[in-house]
Write a protein that holds these residues in place. Structure first.
Motif, PDB file in Angstrom:
ATOM      1  N   SER A  37       0.827  -1.217   0.232  1.00  0.00           N
ATOM      2  CA  SER A  37      -0.169  -0.048   0.103  1.00  0.00           C
ATOM      3  C   SER A  37       0.734   0.943  -0.071  1.00  0.00           C
ATOM      4  N   GLU A  38       2.188   0.902   1.256  1.00  0.00           N
ATOM      5  CA  GLU A  38       3.044   2.373   0.348  1.00  0.00           C
ATOM      6  C   GLU A  38       3.168   3.126  -0.369  1.00  0.00           C
ATOM      7  N   GLU A  39       3.980   1.703  -1.243  1.00  0.00           N
ATOM      8  CA  GLU A  39       4.476   1.570  -2.946  1.00  0.00           C
ATOM      9  C   GLU A  39       3.543   1.912  -3.390  1.00  0.00           C
ATOM     10  N   ILE A  40       1.988   1.510  -3.528  1.00  0.00           N
ATOM     11  CA  ILE A  40       1.961   2.366  -4.505  1.00  0.00           C
ATOM     12  C   ILE A  40       1.662   3.613  -4.574  1.00  0.00           C
ATOM     13  N   MET A  41       0.564   3.794  -3.094  1.00  0.00           N
ATOM     14  CA  MET A  41       0.333   5.727  -2.305  1.00  0.00           C
ATOM     15  C   MET A  41       1.043   6.609  -2.450  1.00  0.00           C
ATOM     16  N   LYS A  42       2.631   6.337  -2.244  1.00  0.00           N
ATOM     17  CA  LYS A  42       3.988   7.062  -2.684  1.00  0.00           C
ATOM     18  C   LYS A  42       4.093   7.214  -3.986  1.00  0.00           C
ATOM     19  N   ALA A  43       4.259   6.301  -5.099  1.00  0.00           N
ATOM     20  CA  ALA A  43       3.941   6.688  -6.572  1.00  0.00           C
ATOM     21  C   ALA A  43       2.403   8.063  -6.819  1.00  0.00           C
ATOM     22  N   ASP A  44       1.299   7.330  -6.332  1.00  0.00           N
ATOM     23  CA  ASP A  44       0.301   7.913  -6.994  1.00  0.00           C
ATOM     24  C   ASP A  44       0.018   8.981  -6.427  1.00  0.00           C
ATOM     25  N   ARG A  45       0.997   9.636  -5.029  1.00  0.00           N
ATOM     26  CA  ARG A  45       0.934  11.211  -4.807  1.00  0.00           C
ATOM     27  C   ARG A  45       1.826  12.119  -5.969  1.00  0.00           C
ATOM     28  N   LEU A  46       3.347  11.139  -6.482  1.00  0.00           N
ATOM     29  CA  LEU A  46       3.805  11.933  -7.125  1.00  0.00           C
ATOM     30  C   LEU A  46       3.149  11.810  -8.181  1.00  0.00           C
ATOM     31  N   ILE A  47       1.851  11.027  -9.099  1.00  0.00           N
ATOM     32  CA  ILE A  47       1.792  10.867 -10.540  1.00  0.00           C
ATOM     33  C   ILE A  47       0.449  12.327  -9.753  1.00  0.00           C
ATOM     34  N   GLU A  48      -0.339  12.552  -8.836  1.00  0.00           N
ATOM     35  CA  GLU A  48      -1.130  12.865  -8.898  1.00  0.00           C
ATOM     36  C   GLU A  48      -0.296  14.948  -8.816  1.00  0.00           C
ATOM     37  N   ASP A  49       0.596  14.517  -8.293  1.00  0.00           N
ATOM     38  CA  ASP A  49       1.484  16.123  -8.436  1.00  0.00           C
ATOM     39  C   ASP A  49       1.927  16.997  -9.949  1.00  0.00           C
ATOM     40  N   ALA A  50       2.296  15.807 -10.967  1.00  0.00           N
ATOM     41  CA  ALA A  50       2.456  16.043 -12.204  1.00  0.00           C
ATOM     42  C   ALA A  50       1.361  16.375 -12.598  1.00  0.00           C
ATOM     43  N   TYR A  51      -0.148  15.972 -12.583  1.00  0.00           N
ATOM     44  CA  TYR A  51      -1.304  16.518 -13.386  1.00  0.00           C
ATOM     45  C   TYR A  51      -1.540  17.839 -12.533  1.00  0.00           C
ATOM     46  N   HIS A  52      -1.067  17.744 -11.274  1.00  0.00           N
ATOM     47  CA  HIS A  52      -1.411  19.083 -10.734  1.00  0.00           C
ATOM     48  C   HIS A  52      -0.683  19.746 -11.138  1.00  0.00           C
TER      49      HIS A  52
END
Length: 81
Positions: A37-52
């Motif tokens: 879960s930590e691995e997935i969520m850490k990558a997800d935050r980076l993806i969200e930041d890029a879209y933002h």
């Protein structure tokens, strides 16, 4: 993604959908549920930041397990959503 966010942002601007592949590209069968879960969520935050940063709405969230490894059987069969 952390070292070169401009590349990801450029891909987003070109119309590519950025999918999650885990932060460190690990074999999920070797991880606990919490670690996965930590691995997935850490990558997800980076993806969200890029879209933002691009001002483009993220069209969907997709995830693919590295190496096609869906984890061990200890958590039961994989269920489709």
């Amino acid at each position: 993604m952390e070292d070169n966010p401009g590349v990801i942002q450029h891909a987003i601007r070109q119309g590519f959908v950025i999918g999650n592949h885990g932060y460190r590209h690990l074999r999920y069968s070797s991880l606990s549920l919490e670690q996965a879960s930590e691995e997935i969520m850490k990558a997800d935050r980076l993806i969200e930041d890029a879209y933002h940063e691009t001002g483009i709405a993220r069209p969907m969230k997709v995830f693919r397990f590295p190496y096609g490894d869906k984890g061990g059987v200890m958590f039961g069969p994989i269920q489709k959503l």
